[in-house]
Design a protein around this motif. Sequence first.
Motif, PDB file in Angstrom:
ATOM      1  N   LEU A 234      58.951  43.209  47.434  1.00 16.24           N
ATOM      2  CA  LEU A 234      58.932  44.490  46.874  1.00 16.24           C
ATOM      3  C   LEU A 234      57.366  44.657  46.557  1.00 16.24           C
ATOM      4  O   LEU A 234      56.888  45.841  46.826  1.00 16.24           O
ATOM      5  CB  LEU A 234      59.518  44.497  45.324  1.00 16.24           C
ATOM      6  N   TYR A 235      56.458  43.553  46.505  1.00 13.62           N
ATOM      7  CA  TYR A 235      54.998  44.029  46.539  1.00 13.62           C
ATOM      8  C   TYR A 235      54.425  44.306  47.799  1.00 13.62           C
ATOM      9  O   TYR A 235      53.785  45.391  47.599  1.00 13.62           O
ATOM     10  CB  TYR A 235      54.343  42.455  45.957  1.00 13.62           C
ATOM     11  N   THR A 236      55.153  43.403  48.734  1.00 12.97           N
ATOM     12  CA  THR A 236      54.150  43.823  50.074  1.00 12.97           C
ATOM     13  C   THR A 236      54.637  45.478  50.366  1.00 12.97           C
ATOM     14  O   THR A 236      53.857  46.088  50.939  1.00 12.97           O
ATOM     15  CB  THR A 236      54.600  42.873  51.122  1.00 12.97           C
ATOM     16  N   LEU A 237      55.921  45.599  50.178  1.00 12.86           N
ATOM     17  CA  LEU A 237      56.482  46.929  50.475  1.00 12.86           C
ATOM     18  C   LEU A 237      55.783  48.085  49.573  1.00 12.86           C
ATOM     19  O   LEU A 237      55.411  49.186  50.198  1.00 12.86           O
ATOM     20  CB  LEU A 237      58.035  46.787  50.266  1.00 12.86           C
ATOM     21  N   TRP A 238      55.392  47.973  48.524  1.00 17.73           N
ATOM     22  CA  TRP A 238      54.908  48.742  47.630  1.00 17.73           C
ATOM     23  C   TRP A 238      53.448  49.042  48.191  1.00 17.73           C
ATOM     24  O   TRP A 238      52.934  50.001  48.224  1.00 17.73           O
ATOM     25  CB  TRP A 238      54.636  48.251  46.267  1.00 17.73           C
ATOM     26  N   VAL A 239      52.773  47.947  48.500  1.00 21.95           N
ATOM     27  CA  VAL A 239      51.274  48.088  49.113  1.00 21.95           C
ATOM     28  C   VAL A 239      51.463  48.945  50.509  1.00 21.95           C
ATOM     29  O   VAL A 239      50.610  49.711  50.497  1.00 21.95           O
ATOM     30  CB  VAL A 239      50.779  46.664  49.406  1.00 21.95           C
ATOM     31  N   GLN A 240      52.500  48.802  51.287  1.00 17.69           N
ATOM     32  CA  GLN A 240      52.446  49.604  52.555  1.00 17.69           C
ATOM     33  C   GLN A 240      52.663  50.874  52.203  1.00 17.69           C
ATOM     34  O   GLN A 240      52.204  51.809  52.931  1.00 17.69           O
ATOM     35  CB  GLN A 240      53.620  49.058  53.383  1.00 17.69           C
ATOM     36  N   LEU A 241      53.629  51.270  50.939  1.00 15.72           N
ATOM     37  CA  LEU A 241      53.874  52.648  50.840  1.00 15.72           C
ATOM     38  C   LEU A 241      52.756  53.261  50.118  1.00 15.72           C
ATOM     39  O   LEU A 241      52.150  54.448  50.564  1.00 15.72           O
ATOM     40  CB  LEU A 241      54.913  52.741  49.662  1.00 15.72           C
ATOM     41  N   LYS A 242      51.991  52.730  49.513  1.00 17.45           N
ATOM     42  CA  LYS A 242      50.551  53.154  48.683  1.00 17.45           C
ATOM     43  C   LYS A 242      49.449  53.378  49.579  1.00 17.45           C
ATOM     44  O   LYS A 242      49.009  54.460  49.744  1.00 17.45           O
ATOM     45  CB  LYS A 242      50.103  52.401  47.580  1.00 17.45           C
ATOM     46  N   THR A 243      49.260  52.577  50.484  1.00 15.87           N
ATOM     47  CA  THR A 243      48.371  52.439  51.440  1.00 15.87           C
ATOM     48  C   THR A 243      48.425  53.377  52.705  1.00 15.87           C
ATOM     49  O   THR A 243      47.493  53.599  53.306  1.00 15.87           O
ATOM     50  CB  THR A 243      47.795  51.250  51.940  1.00 15.87           C
ATOM     51  N   ARG A 244      49.931  53.334  53.204  1.00 16.01           N
ATOM     52  CA  ARG A 244      50.051  54.225  54.553  1.00 16.01           C
ATOM     53  C   ARG A 244      50.802  55.236  54.345  1.00 16.01           C
ATOM     54  O   ARG A 244      50.779  56.514  54.983  1.00 16.01           O
ATOM     55  CB  ARG A 244      50.785  52.884  55.366  1.00 16.01           C
ATOM     56  N   VAL A 245      52.331  55.071  53.603  1.00 13.58           N
ATOM     57  CA  VAL A 245      53.063  56.067  53.738  1.00 13.58           C
ATOM     58  C   VAL A 245      52.797  57.292  52.783  1.00 13.58           C
ATOM     59  O   VAL A 245      53.052  58.431  53.225  1.00 13.58           O
ATOM     60  CB  VAL A 245      54.626  55.494  53.206  1.00 13.58           C
ATOM     61  N   PHE A 246      52.315  57.206  51.519  1.00 20.36           N
ATOM     62  CA  PHE A 246      51.933  57.999  50.561  1.00 20.36           C
ATOM     63  C   PHE A 246      50.656  58.932  51.228  1.00 20.36           C
ATOM     64  O   PHE A 246      50.292  59.781  50.606  1.00 20.36           O
ATOM     65  CB  PHE A 246      51.638  57.508  49.191  1.00 20.36           C
ATOM     66  N   LYS A 247      49.955  58.186  52.054  1.00 20.33           N
ATOM     67  CA  LYS A 247      48.724  59.086  52.752  1.00 20.33           C
ATOM     68  C   LYS A 247      49.035  59.714  54.074  1.00 20.33           C
ATOM     69  O   LYS A 247      48.353  60.331  54.922  1.00 20.33           O
ATOM     70  CB  LYS A 247      47.724  58.045  52.980  1.00 20.33           C
ATOM     71  N   GLY A 248      50.470  59.797  54.450  1.00 22.34           N
ATOM     72  CA  GLY A 248      50.961  60.594  55.435  1.00 22.34           C
ATOM     73  C   GLY A 248      50.971  59.965  56.827  1.00 22.34           C
ATOM     74  O   GLY A 248      50.748  60.666  57.930  1.00 22.34           O
ATOM     75  N   ASP A 249      50.840  58.806  56.924  1.00 24.55           N
ATOM     76  CA  ASP A 249      50.705  57.893  58.105  1.00 24.55           C
ATOM     77  C   ASP A 249      52.129  57.923  58.764  1.00 24.55           C
ATOM     78  O   ASP A 249      52.945  57.122  58.318  1.00 24.55           O
ATOM     79  CB  ASP A 249      50.132  56.193  58.024  1.00 24.55           C
TER      80      ASP A 249
END
Length: 302
Positions: A234-249
């Motif tokens: 869950l932590y690693t998934l949250w990091v990916q969402l915050k740094t990549r997905v939510f930034k439109g990657d």
Amino acid sequence: MIFSILITTYNRLNELKHTLHALEEFYLRDDIEFLICVDGSTDGTYTFLKEHYPKISLINHETSKGLIASRNELLSLTKAQYAISLDDDANFLSDNVLENIETVFKKYPKCGLQAFSIYWDLEKPINTLKYEEIERVKGFVGCGHVWNMKAWNSIPNYPAWFIFYGEEDYAAFQLFKKDWHIYYNPEVLVHHRVNIKQRSKQKDYATRLRRSLRSGWYLYFLFYPIKLIPRRILYTLWVQLKTRVFKGDIRATSAIIKALFDVFLHIPKLIKNSNRLSSKEFQEFSKLPSVKIYWKPNNSNY
């Protein structure tokens, strides 16, 4: 035979030529075994090697089997006591490489593998002075290391189904379970001729991200105490969402979804091949210094 040098290559003949030129002093010696796996290359690599490097033992795959499978094959064939693994775009910058390697293996009888100091850049560093000590570490980098073959033969092969990424950490956990140690040897400096900053702009960025993420999640299921797995994922998934997905990657979003699907698909294999650390073992492993991935010269602008 004390030493072998193992290289796997795929359609990078020009890089391989550079590497072999840099390794010429080793090639000319009769007491060093050279093994190269040409993993489905279509750029004339096999023909070039047969013509210009007849002393090298070659494996030629008609179609690519992948980096990890190729490394397994090379390690299964070597007759040496110590097997040096280099990428086809990596070469040594330091002197007395073999002597330094052998010294460390003799000094530390439990040393199953040595991780080299690695400089990542297209051009070699101007300053190669080092102020580091030999120390036991958690893991190693695939582009430059050396196996004690007794240790390699005591653990399972690299997991070829990982395809790319994660095999080094897999081996590090297996070594720890068998009480073999990994030592960082700063006396051996490798130049990995790669511009790491450009990788995110390359066409295979999404593929690399997918394989990197899923290999990390595979390792959780294979080796971590069960109670830690949900929180880590869950932590690693949250990091990916915050740094990549939510930034439109968008490419990253697709890679993350595919990586999650890969984990779900491989759950039976992950359960079957698990070799989980106990809570005590995990605490001991966690206290070890992290793998040293990059080396930069002191007092420089690198």
